[in-house]
Design a protein around this motif. Sequence first.
Motif, PDB file in Angstrom:
ATOM      1  N   GLY A   1      -4.271   5.548   2.803  1.00  0.00           N
ATOM      2  CA  GLY A   1      -3.599   4.461   2.394  1.00  0.00           C
ATOM      3  C   GLY A   1      -3.698   3.329   3.312  1.00  0.00           C
ATOM      4  O   GLY A   1      -3.670   2.167   3.216  1.00  0.00           O
TER       5      GLY A   1
ATOM      6  N   ARG B   1       0.801   4.131  -2.681  1.00  0.00           N
ATOM      7  CA  ARG B   1       0.584   5.611  -2.442  1.00  0.00           C
ATOM      8  C   ARG B   1       1.617   6.458  -2.834  1.00  0.00           C
ATOM      9  O   ARG B   1       1.232   7.511  -3.621  1.00  0.00           O
ATOM     10  CB  ARG B   1       0.654   5.828  -1.024  1.00  0.00           C
TER      11      ARG B   1
ATOM     12  N   ARG C   1      -3.278  11.725   3.217  1.00  0.00           N
ATOM     13  CA  ARG C   1      -3.089  10.761   2.017  1.00  0.00           C
ATOM     14  C   ARG C   1      -2.541   9.305   2.865  1.00  0.00           C
ATOM     15  O   ARG C   1      -2.948   8.278   2.204  1.00  0.00           O
ATOM     16  CB  ARG C   1      -1.947  11.189   1.060  1.00  0.00           C
ATOM     17  N   LYS C   2      -1.703   9.445   3.812  1.00  0.00           N
ATOM     18  CA  LYS C   2      -1.255   8.095   4.333  1.00  0.00           C
ATOM     19  C   LYS C   2      -2.111   7.557   5.182  1.00  0.00           C
ATOM     20  O   LYS C   2      -2.357   6.291   5.255  1.00  0.00           O
ATOM     21  CB  LYS C   2      -0.181   8.768   5.488  1.00  0.00           C
TER      22      LYS C   2
ATOM     23  N   GLY D   1       0.738  -1.366   0.025  1.00  0.00           N
ATOM     24  CA  GLY D   1       0.031  -0.022   0.033  1.00  0.00           C
ATOM     25  C   GLY D   1       0.890   1.547  -0.027  1.00  0.00           C
ATOM     26  O   GLY D   1       0.553   2.306  -0.620  1.00  0.00           O
TER      27      GLY D   1
END
Lengths: 303, 303, 303, 303, 303
Positions: free
Chosen positions: B87, A200, B83-84, A196
């Motif tokens: 993810g 990303r 964003r993490k 993942g």
Amino acid sequence: MIVRPRLHWFRMLLVLHGSVLPKIAFQLMLIAAIAAGITLSGGELLGWKVGLTFVPFSLIGIALAIFLGFRNSASYERYWEARKLVGELLNASRSLTRQYLTWVDHPVDARDFVYGIIAFAHALRHQLRGSDPEPQLRVLLGAERTKRLVTARAKPAMLLLHLGEMLGQVGAQGRLHPQLAARMDQTLSDLTAVLGGCERIANTPIPYTYSVIVHRTVYLYCFLLPFGLVGSIGLMTPLIVTFVAYTFLALDALNEELEEPFGTLPNDLPLDHLTLGIEITLREMLGETDLPQPTAPRHYVLT
Amino acid sequence: MIVRPRLHWFRMLLVLHGSVLPKIAFQLMLIAAIAAGITLSGGELLGWKVGLTFVPFSLIGIALAIFLGFRNSASYERYWEARKLVGELLNASRSLTRQYLTWVDHPVDARDFVYGIIAFAHALRHQLRGSDPEPQLRVLLGAERTKRLVTARAKPAMLLLHLGEMLGQVGAQGRLHPQLAARMDQTLSDLTAVLGGCERIANTPIPYTYSVIVHRTVYLYCFLLPFGLVGSIGLMTPLIVTFVAYTFLALDALNEELEEPFGTLPNDLPLDHLTLGIEITLREMLGETDLPQPTAPRHYVLT
Amino acid sequence: MIVRPRLHWFRMLLVLHGSVLPKIAFQLMLIAAIAAGITLSGGELLGWKVGLTFVPFSLIGIALAIFLGFRNSASYERYWEARKLVGELLNASRSLTRQYLTWVDHPVDARDFVYGIIAFAHALRHQLRGSDPEPQLRVLLGAERTKRLVTARAKPAMLLLHLGEMLGQVGAQGRLHPQLAARMDQTLSDLTAVLGGCERIANTPIPYTYSVIVHRTVYLYCFLLPFGLVGSIGLMTPLIVTFVAYTFLALDALNEELEEPFGTLPNDLPLDHLTLGIEITLREMLGETDLPQPTAPRHYVLT
Amino acid sequence: MIVRPRLHWFRMLLVLHGSVLPKIAFQLMLIAAIAAGITLSGGELLGWKVGLTFVPFSLIGIALAIFLGFRNSASYERYWEARKLVGELLNASRSLTRQYLTWVDHPVDARDFVYGIIAFAHALRHQLRGSDPEPQLRVLLGAERTKRLVTARAKPAMLLLHLGEMLGQVGAQGRLHPQLAARMDQTLSDLTAVLGGCERIANTPIPYTYSVIVHRTVYLYCFLLPFGLVGSIGLMTPLIVTFVAYTFLALDALNEELEEPFGTLPNDLPLDHLTLGIEITLREMLGETDLPQPTAPRHYVLT
Amino acid sequence: MIVRPRLHWFRMLLVLHGSVLPKIAFQLMLIAAIAAGITLSGGELLGWKVGLTFVPFSLIGIALAIFLGFRNSASYERYWEARKLVGELLNASRSLTRQYLTWVDHPVDARDFVYGIIAFAHALRHQLRGSDPEPQLRVLLGAERTKRLVTARAKPAMLLLHLGEMLGQVGAQGRLHPQLAARMDQTLSDLTAVLGGCERIANTPIPYTYSVIVHRTVYLYCFLLPFGLVGSIGLMTPLIVTFVAYTFLALDALNEELEEPFGTLPNDLPLDHLTLGIEITLREMLGETDLPQPTAPRHYVLT
């Protein structure tokens, strides 16, 4: 990745190796030509004297420093986070192999399992670089197991599910204590996090608008700079303008390579080398002795 | 998210795509007009010669660099942390699905459980964007299970409790070893952390006072700048002032988009795309073949 | 926390809301008055012409940029770490509640346990803000359980021990598998880490000497600056000096609020709002429907 | 740690409390004297006019900003990481105490175990500060258990082994489920990480070469600066040079204190206070009521 | 690692100890000679007056600050991350030893296991520094166990597998509860992460192109600088140019040492000292009393 040659400090000034000069040569020459033209005309444009001094450039420098400094940090952090993820791939692969070999009763089928881990590493590389994993998967897993995978959209994710199913069967056969199955499940989750994390970075670039703003600011700065310098440094203007432009454009070109670290440009991560390294170490743990050689740099570049 | 077009360096100077220019056009034109007026009047205001030089602007530049540099870093960090988290949502969803499929005995009811995970991803997106989750939940969970959820204030949190209850039942039926139940409980806690992390970013902006200070400093700087430059660069003043203002205001406008990363502006996170991607990969793991297509960018923008 | 009003860019220049101006008004006026006096005397002090130029100020600017930039980053990091800890408090509280409801056999006593978690959240807030937790604890836990707590020095720590004892009893009754008890013990340790993290931020400020150095440098800079500017910008000196002083002092005032994030100043964390939010979500998970309303901002400020 | 006095902004300019002035007074006076001499001689050295301007100093400022900014960040990060480690010591101590009290059957011997944790905290402090732990260990553990420890080279590490052995015995007696023993083993590993982390910071300073480079650059800069300023600001030179030197040397002196955070200088961590705080909270958890008072600051300094 | 001597501030200006001067002496002398030549010729090159001023150098300073600041941070972060990894090696080694001694029934074979951990620490050092581990492994493990390792490509990884196999056997003999075996397996995975982390830092340098760009910019800057200064500061030019060059080149030379932290240069990590320290503490935990002495610094340098 460019392999660091141990050069004398003086030779390092001259060689092209590892330089981004070829990429920005055209722009630099254009800027040099414009600066030369402006110098020859004495800072006049179409007969009109452009009365710039260095002052505006030192004010714009504030914004430029923020833009370039930020973009450089963000690009490098992406590069280094990507490298950490590939390192974590190595760690989790080694741990999972060790766990299978030491906790499963009579691990005669360890080769199947460990080759599944190797296949995951290669499939991840193929997904990140957009290449076709089928030939390599066929070699590692055999035609049977490959067939189910090649029709999958998310091949590495399906490979992890496949590894999980193998563990589930070993557990159902009573060959693995649930407690240690839980540890191996943890390692599978670590591999899922690697997958993942790489997706990303590959799918979410630095917001494009940064590039647009940096790009515009840098070029406008470089095109206007000769007018600001010609009054005070005269004939040195083209040299200095080109020098200034080199520092900005070279950084920009390097950052472009680093911010997409899974590509195949010279400063990108050597995924071929790293995933083959994982294959070698896992096969050595299996007791194999007929191991492939690590990939070697070509023209100082590892891919 | 703006999809990065591969543009020639020269075209990138001109296109509007990915630019924040439309947002700041009015302010830039106002500043340009003021600068032009001051230039024409020779730096006089109501007949009084305003004797500014560039010196104050280079002193104010210190504070400006700190404000803008900080705000830019903080905005980008919020964007990238968000964003993490998304993810991590993907990672935990895949792990939880793999765990259900491989550790639960006879996972014939896996579809119910996995669709609950998919529903969580979509419900989280709806909560973050303030849209109504009911239609989508109804499709994924059926009318029965949806009814209890739609009256809840914190729908994603209730969905996680619902998933926990399903696990508790599977455990009570003896179909899941407590050790592996504990691993799945860990993954549920990971999803809880994703939920809380997203809520934190959505509910706690960068302290508003930063915006006020930056805003005032930037505009006062830009409005006073023509007085400081007109004496030395004359007719070039409006161009340079507008250029300087562009660098500050463009960064400010971009940061405004990034600091609220769950919105629907061009530089915000493509939550529609990402949560649909989670749905696709989980359904593929379930063995479904009738998968939806990923959302495609419209005018280079993924939402 | 100041709730971000969506203001037109122009109005944002004028309103006082969210501004630190009132806090620094006296100092700014004093500096403006001094600058005006120096301007009127033509840069003379007691009849002696003070021959300063802008040069020293641009040299001191180096140190000032380091001091202010560092202090700003450090303050904001403290603020954001504190916010993350409160977010982690929410996450661990939700996880612990879910775990009790789904893993304990016949969780009829869940209300007692979950109200203990809610009491922990509120007791932590009272400890951080120095207020008296007794009334609220009495409501949540009843007089009996409260009695033992109110004499404790470290009330939140004793509450966590109390929750641990409840789990120990449930385990001793055979209503909780040790494996899942271990998971819940992990979540209790997460809450312990939240408590310790908040205490660390509350008890260990940024080293005080930084404040002393920044303070002295900023004020000496602002008091000397008029002598350095009056020679080149004349009558504009008071305006520019006040502007420069505003940027430094406003940042300083904001940082003072952020570096002690658990206080009750406008830019501090809205602990009332956040802990009530935890109470609401946990009670909803218990199935209660008679939930309190979240606190609303007063004059755009959440406390 | 210096306890922050709440001072009026004006008084803060004057007091010596929390200041590093005494440490750098000699150097500042020397620099002031040199600057005064150079000013009186009109910038001449041995009859030769040294023709420096401010230009070199603004160029050297680039390197100086990098050196000082980096060293300041690195020092503070060491300080703050050290503080986090001591906070983690508190957290793990509380968790381990809670675990012993709630998971061990009939924890009548809890006092022995918990006093072992308290002894670990104090032994760690003694190791970091180079003081003799024996008297305190004797009080906490009794003569018998202390004897084995005092001959050990790594006393805190041996104490953790001792705690592990106590757990092993409790486990062998069947009074602790292996699952919960595993959790407590995890907490012991957390304490091991605290120990190793503190040893790392104490044994590995910031590379010494940084100090050498910063030191040389700062002093050479300050000694040359009067020549660069006397031509333009005349009699103000000694004041300004001393002011500039103050900003650099004060930061340097503060950083020296922060980069070795376990010392006993005013800005170092209050290890006495923090470890006594751990003792108090653990003994309160044991149910003791005869608790010591926390250490109070002396002259605003906590040690 | 250079051991910090406690020097008086004045002596620190003069001593060579810990300085990088010898490394950059030739370049500095060359730059000084060039600057002297340019100064004597009055800024003329081959009879042509090179009309540079300081302005270009302050513009190039922007890029230079970004390059040097970034490279310095990145180098130091690599150094410090490497140090943390070695610290984690110590932590995991101590934990694994404690776990074996306290959880395994009748740990009479503990010496074999713990010496395997010590061998891992030394083998890792030998791999990172490219030295031959065989003699030391032979002493620690005996000829038999060494034979299998010395033919392995990845010796430390094979040692971890070997430790895992020993645990597997102890588990199969029923001398270790699976739950606690899982904890020890976790610690083995931590050691695997240390190994992978060290390999990552050793095999992936900072992208080489950074060095090329920094190198070119710094030298071109220093070679051109005399032309820019000679007009305003005359005979002081060589001194100032050499001073400026010193700040840049000294930082560059230090960063070269730090970015490859596992080497044997003065500022590199003292791996000999640290791994011997691990050996000492583990053997003390085994109850051995005939412990080796820690390595002492030679000429203030620990290797």
